[in-house]
Enzyme design. Structure first.
Site: not given
Length: 510
Positions: A64, A264, A476
């Site tokens: 990403s 992404d 995360g």
């Protein structure tokens, strides 16, 4: 192959003082050099999973908005979305265990699709995943370079029977959503939309939308993937939103609207310049814009009773929450940071709208909603809802929804910004050796552990009134601790952020 790869992985982690990887918010994600064995085990696990369910599953290879040296694996279930908590735990256990391939499965074969972004490491990792799938006795199908939302939608669509042989129909994603948009928008939208593609896969696929929608929407691409070695470098939504800077290749024109995707294409921000001041449309404002329209449409049919909820995170600006609950009269609910938590919470409502501040979000509706909306002859609302990618948050389809609404409601970016006034906020991140020692409550609004660190943070915040707040949480997706501070006065927010960061540096011995 398994023992050799496992030993190489162990030695590499040990040499660099790394822990075994965890399946986090965005799957397994780390520097690409650590991912060879992980990809092999992911391929085996997902191959077995497909053989035991007779469902078509997916593995997306991407990191990403992360640096180009990173990469990762995200499992895509049959309906898109996220794995269950139990499935996440199972894949992590399998990766860490010595378990060999089980020969007995419920079905003789399974099908797993594999997609990838434009990172240099993605192609070789794709081959490793495909080899793992083959080892499990399943069929691996390479979909090539696709956006994460596009990939999730294709897996979702093939399981629903909307499309067959998606290995040769990646463009079905483009055709499906362009067709809906063209039913909604009959005449040309004024002005030009400039889309910054973060030098990633989104910029590549935007070209097809640009061509198919040319009669109603003028799109200009910048940073669209021709320099893929510069992925996310001084461009993309993460750069604009976090650094508060314009992307490279930006040229100002007052008649243009500007948007940035991430690497992404699941995150989105819009922005404008007002007297040389950068003004950014973050996730909260997308949620409010979409909710305003949906509520207006539903109010046309008082007999249609559907529940609406907006899911936010601790990063949501308090001013947006106040507007949602007090002005729109819609329930706002907090969930932990990470789309998997917001996506699940959104399903608690007939129509659930979720957005993180970074612009990752979607409008999710339950199975009965479209039929109900059609029964009450709200055909425009039906098309609008169908324009939202139900598989996962999608920057490109969110652009289409936004362009439709700005045009219909005759709003520009300044009008959008004037719906409510944000409290000033500052988000920073600190690279650390072990982010796992930081523990928060479920909603991530309060630090819980370490207790002595919490007490020191509380002591700092006690010097300010309760209109100021700060949130500290482990990322995360990266080895960082994130700090988010908010309140009425910019200088005080900067002061709070500085004091919290200094405290963290001292405590975590950086």
């Amino acid at each position: 192959m398994d023992p050799q790869l496992r030993e190489e992985h162990r030695q590499l982690l040990e040499k660099n003082q790394k822990q075994l990887l965890s399946y986090g918010t965005s799957g397994f994600r780390e520097e690409s050099k650590y991912l060879k064995f992980v990809g092999w085990r992911v391929g085996i696990f997902i191959g077995l999973m497909s053989k035991n369910t007779k469902l078509k599953l997916g593995v997306m290879i991407t990191a990403s908005h992360n640096k180009i040296i990173d990469n990762g694996f995200k499992i895509v279930p049959p309906k898109g979305g996220m794995l269950s908590i139990e499935e996440e735990q199972n894949i992590e256990i399998f990766y860490k265990s010595d378990e060999i391939v089980k020969s007995e499965t419920l079905y003789d074969t399974g099908i797993v699709y594999v997609g990838r972004d434009t990172r240099p490491s993605s192609e070789s990792l794709c081959q490793i995943v495909l080899e793992g799938i083959k080892e499990a006795g399943a069929i691996g199908i390479n979909l090539g370079i696709v956006t994460t939302p596009q990939f999730a939608f294709l897996v979702y669509a093939t399981n629903l029977g909307l499309v067959n042989q998606i290995e040769s129909k990646q463009e079905f994603f483009v055709e499906y959503f362009c067709d809906i948009f063209l039913q909604l928008v009959k005449s040309p939208i004024k002005g030009t939309l400039v889309i910054d593609g973060a030098e990633g896969v989104g910029g590549i696929w935007i070209k097809q939308f640009q061509e198919k929608l040319a009669t109603v929407l003028t799109i200009k691409r910048i940073n669209y993937g021709e320099e893929s070695h510069l992925l996310n470098d001084c461009c993309g939504s993460e750069f604009v939103q976090k650094e508060k800077k314009l992307p490279k290749s930006f040229v100002y024109d007052p008649t243009y609207r500007y948007a940035s995707l991430d690497g992404d294409a699941d995150r989105l921000v819009y922005y404008s310049l007002d007297q040389n001041k950068l003004q950014i449309i973050e996730g909260d404002r997308f949620a409010v814009l979409f909710a305003m329209y949906i509520k207006q449409q539903l109010e046309k049919q008082p007999g249609l009773k559907l529940t609406i909820g907006i899911i936010q995170t601790a990063y949501a600006n308090s001013a947006s929450t106040k507007y949602i609950t007090e002005q729109l009269g819609i329930q706002a609910k907090y969930a932990p940071t990470g789309v998997k938590y917001l996506h699940r919470a959104a399903h608690e409502f007939d129509i659930g709208i979720y957005f993180e501040a970074n612009g990752h979000g979607a409008v999710i509706y339950e199975n009965h909603v479209l039929q109900k909306v059609k029964e009450f002859e709200l055909f425009e609302l039906e098309l609008f809802l169908r324009l939202s990618n139900q598989a996962i948050g999608d920057a490109i389809t969110n652009i289409l929804m936004t362009e439709f609404l700005l045009n219909k409601l005759e709003m520009n970016i300044q009008d959008w910004l004037l719906i409510y006034s944000d409290y000033p906020a500052l988000s920073t991140k600190l690279y650390v050796k072990n982010k796992q020692i930081i523990k928060t409550n479920y909603e991530e609004t309060s630090l819980i552990e370490p207790i002595d660190l919490k007490l020191k943070v509380d002591e700092i915040m006690s010097k300010y009134d309760n209109t100021y707040r700060t949130c500290i949480r482990p990322s995360g997706t990266e080895n960082v601790v994130r700090v988010h501070s908010e309140g009425p006065e910019v200088e005080i927010i900067r002061e709070i952020d500085s004091r919290i960061n200094e405290l963290l540096k001292s405590y975590m011995e950086i």
